[in-house]
Design a protein around this motif. Structure first.
Motif, mmCIF file in Angstrom:
data_model
loop_
_atom_site.group_PDB
_atom_site.id
_atom_site.type_symbol
_atom_site.label_atom_id
_atom_site.label_comp_id
_atom_site.label_asym_id
_atom_site.label_seq_id
_atom_site.Cartn_x
_atom_site.Cartn_y
_atom_site.Cartn_z
ATOM 1 N N VAL A 1 30.298 40.972 27.238
ATOM 2 C CA VAL A 1 31.442 41.684 26.678
ATOM 3 C C VAL A 1 31.275 42.039 25.205
ATOM 4 O O VAL A 1 32.045 42.848 24.689
ATOM 5 N N ALA A 2 30.315 41.444 24.537
ATOM 6 C CA ALA A 2 30.104 41.745 23.116
ATOM 7 C C ALA A 2 28.751 41.226 22.667
ATOM 8 O O ALA A 2 28.110 40.435 23.341
ATOM 9 N N GLU A 3 28.348 41.708 21.535
ATOM 10 C CA GLU A 3 27.126 41.215 20.897
ATOM 11 C C GLU A 3 27.537 40.264 19.793
ATOM 12 O O GLU A 3 28.592 40.441 19.195
ATOM 13 N N PRO A 4 26.838 39.278 19.442
ATOM 14 C CA PRO A 4 25.598 38.848 20.073
ATOM 15 C C PRO A 4 25.903 37.916 21.259
ATOM 16 O O PRO A 4 26.488 36.847 21.093
ATOM 17 N N SER A 5 25.524 38.346 22.382
ATOM 18 C CA SER A 5 25.545 37.565 23.627
ATOM 19 C C SER A 5 26.849 36.823 23.911
ATOM 20 O O SER A 5 26.874 35.616 24.060
ATOM 21 N N LYS A 6 27.953 37.562 23.955
ATOM 22 C CA LYS A 6 29.218 36.970 24.375
ATOM 23 C C LYS A 6 29.435 37.340 25.840
ATOM 24 O O LYS A 6 29.482 38.524 26.189
ATOM 25 N N TRP A 7 29.558 36.325 26.688
ATOM 26 C CA TRP A 7 29.691 36.527 28.122
ATOM 27 C C TRP A 7 30.999 35.932 28.622
ATOM 28 O O TRP A 7 31.478 34.938 28.091
ATOM 29 N N ARG A 8 31.579 36.566 29.656
ATOM 30 C CA ARG A 8 32.786 36.034 30.301
ATOM 31 C C ARG A 8 32.622 36.106 31.807
ATOM 32 O O ARG A 8 31.845 36.895 32.316
ATOM 33 N N LEU A 9 33.384 35.292 32.500
ATOM 34 C CA LEU A 9 33.338 35.297 33.956
ATOM 35 C C LEU A 9 33.802 36.642 34.495
ATOM 36 O O LEU A 9 34.867 37.140 34.117
ATOM 37 N N GLN A 10 32.993 37.224 35.379
ATOM 38 C CA GLN A 10 33.288 38.556 35.895
ATOM 39 C C GLN A 10 34.586 38.598 36.699
ATOM 40 O O GLN A 10 35.360 39.550 36.578
ATOM 41 N N HIS A 11 34.865 37.565 37.494
ATOM 42 C CA HIS A 11 36.089 37.604 38.293
ATOM 43 C C HIS A 11 37.340 37.562 37.411
ATOM 44 O O HIS A 11 38.338 38.209 37.714
ATOM 45 N N VAL A 12 37.274 36.857 36.292
ATOM 46 C CA VAL A 12 38.406 36.821 35.368
ATOM 47 C C VAL A 12 38.576 38.189 34.699
ATOM 48 O O VAL A 12 39.700 38.701 34.587
ATOM 49 N N LEU A 13 37.486 38.793 34.295
ATOM 50 C CA LEU A 13 37.558 40.135 33.692
ATOM 51 C C LEU A 13 38.130 41.152 34.684
ATOM 52 O O LEU A 13 38.975 41.975 34.315
ATOM 53 N N ASN A 14 37.682 41.099 35.929
ATOM 54 C CA ASN A 14 38.202 42.023 36.945
ATOM 55 C C ASN A 14 39.701 41.837 37.135
ATOM 56 O O ASN A 14 40.457 42.811 37.246
ATOM 57 N N TRP A 15 40.135 40.590 37.165
ATOM 58 C CA TRP A 15 41.571 40.304 37.311
ATOM 59 C C TRP A 15 42.351 40.866 36.119
ATOM 60 O O TRP A 15 43.385 41.513 36.289
ATOM 61 N N GLU A 16 41.854 40.611 34.916
ATOM 62 C CA GLU A 16 42.540 41.061 33.708
ATOM 63 C C GLU A 16 42.602 42.584 33.631
ATOM 64 O O GLU A 16 43.595 43.136 33.158
ATOM 65 N N ARG A 17 41.576 43.263 34.089
ATOM 66 C CA ARG A 17 41.590 44.734 34.098
ATOM 67 C C ARG A 17 42.680 45.262 35.031
ATOM 68 O O ARG A 17 43.305 46.278 34.749
ATOM 69 N N GLU A 18 42.888 44.583 36.126
ATOM 70 C CA GLU A 18 43.844 45.039 37.134
ATOM 71 C C GLU A 18 45.274 44.570 36.861
ATOM 72 O O GLU A 18 46.228 45.330 37.020
ATOM 73 N N PHE A 19 45.436 43.308 36.445
ATOM 74 C CA PHE A 19 46.773 42.703 36.359
ATOM 75 C C PHE A 19 47.155 42.190 34.979
ATOM 76 O O PHE A 19 48.265 41.709 34.790
ATOM 77 N N GLY A 20 46.241 42.220 34.023
ATOM 78 C CA GLY A 20 46.526 41.660 32.708
ATOM 79 C C GLY A 20 46.105 40.204 32.646
ATOM 80 O O GLY A 20 45.514 39.661 33.578
ATOM 81 N N GLU A 21 46.433 39.585 31.534
ATOM 82 C CA GLU A 21 46.001 38.209 31.290
ATOM 83 C C GLU A 21 46.562 37.250 32.335
ATOM 84 O O GLU A 21 47.710 37.363 32.752
ATOM 85 N N LEU A 22 45.733 36.316 32.733
ATOM 86 C CA LEU A 22 46.128 35.293 33.692
ATOM 87 C C LEU A 22 47.139 34.372 33.011
ATOM 88 O O LEU A 22 46.933 33.954 31.872
ATOM 89 N N PRO A 23 48.254 34.052 33.690
ATOM 90 C CA PRO A 23 49.251 33.173 33.080
ATOM 91 C C PRO A 23 48.668 31.810 32.704
ATOM 92 O O PRO A 23 47.778 31.292 33.390
#
Length: 107
Positions: A8-30
């Motif tokens: 998600v960003a440099e230098p080497s910032k990674w996030r879980l893909q399933h959480v990102l997919n959820w956030e793109r569709e529904f917003g932040e997880l409660p």
């Protein structure tokens, strides 16, 4: 269990893909909730395969080995975990209120 990550960003910032997919569709997880995989496959990060649950419910599911292979099975196991959680709370409440009362012998 293996998970997919997305850069998600440099230098080497990674996030879980399933959480990102959820956030793109529904917003932040409660707060206090996590995502579980309906079909039990952590490589399937489609939002239709994700179910948000309370951490306490997920802990019960892990303890009892509750993992479904389909959405229907997983939702049934979530309901069972919620039931176990409610029973546990009721027993704890009963025990706490019962310990304050002392019984007379022979009653």
């Amino acid at each position: 269990m293996a998970y997919k990550y997305e850069k998600v960003a440099e230098p080497s910032k990674w996030r879980l893909q399933h959480v990102l997919n959820w956030e793109r569709e529904f917003g932040e997880l409660p707060k206090g909730k996590i995502l579980i995989f309906a079909d039990g496959n952590s490589m399937n990060t489609d939002v239709d395969n994700l179910i948000p649950v309370e951490r306490s419910i997920e802990a019960i599911m892990n303890r009892w080995g509750f993992r479904g292979r389909s959405r229907e099975e997983t939702e049934a196991l979530i309901a069972l975990a919620k039931h176990r959680c409610a029973l546990s709370k009721a027993r704890k409440k009963k025990k706490e209120s019962g310990s304050a009362k002392k019984r007379k012998p022979g009653v």
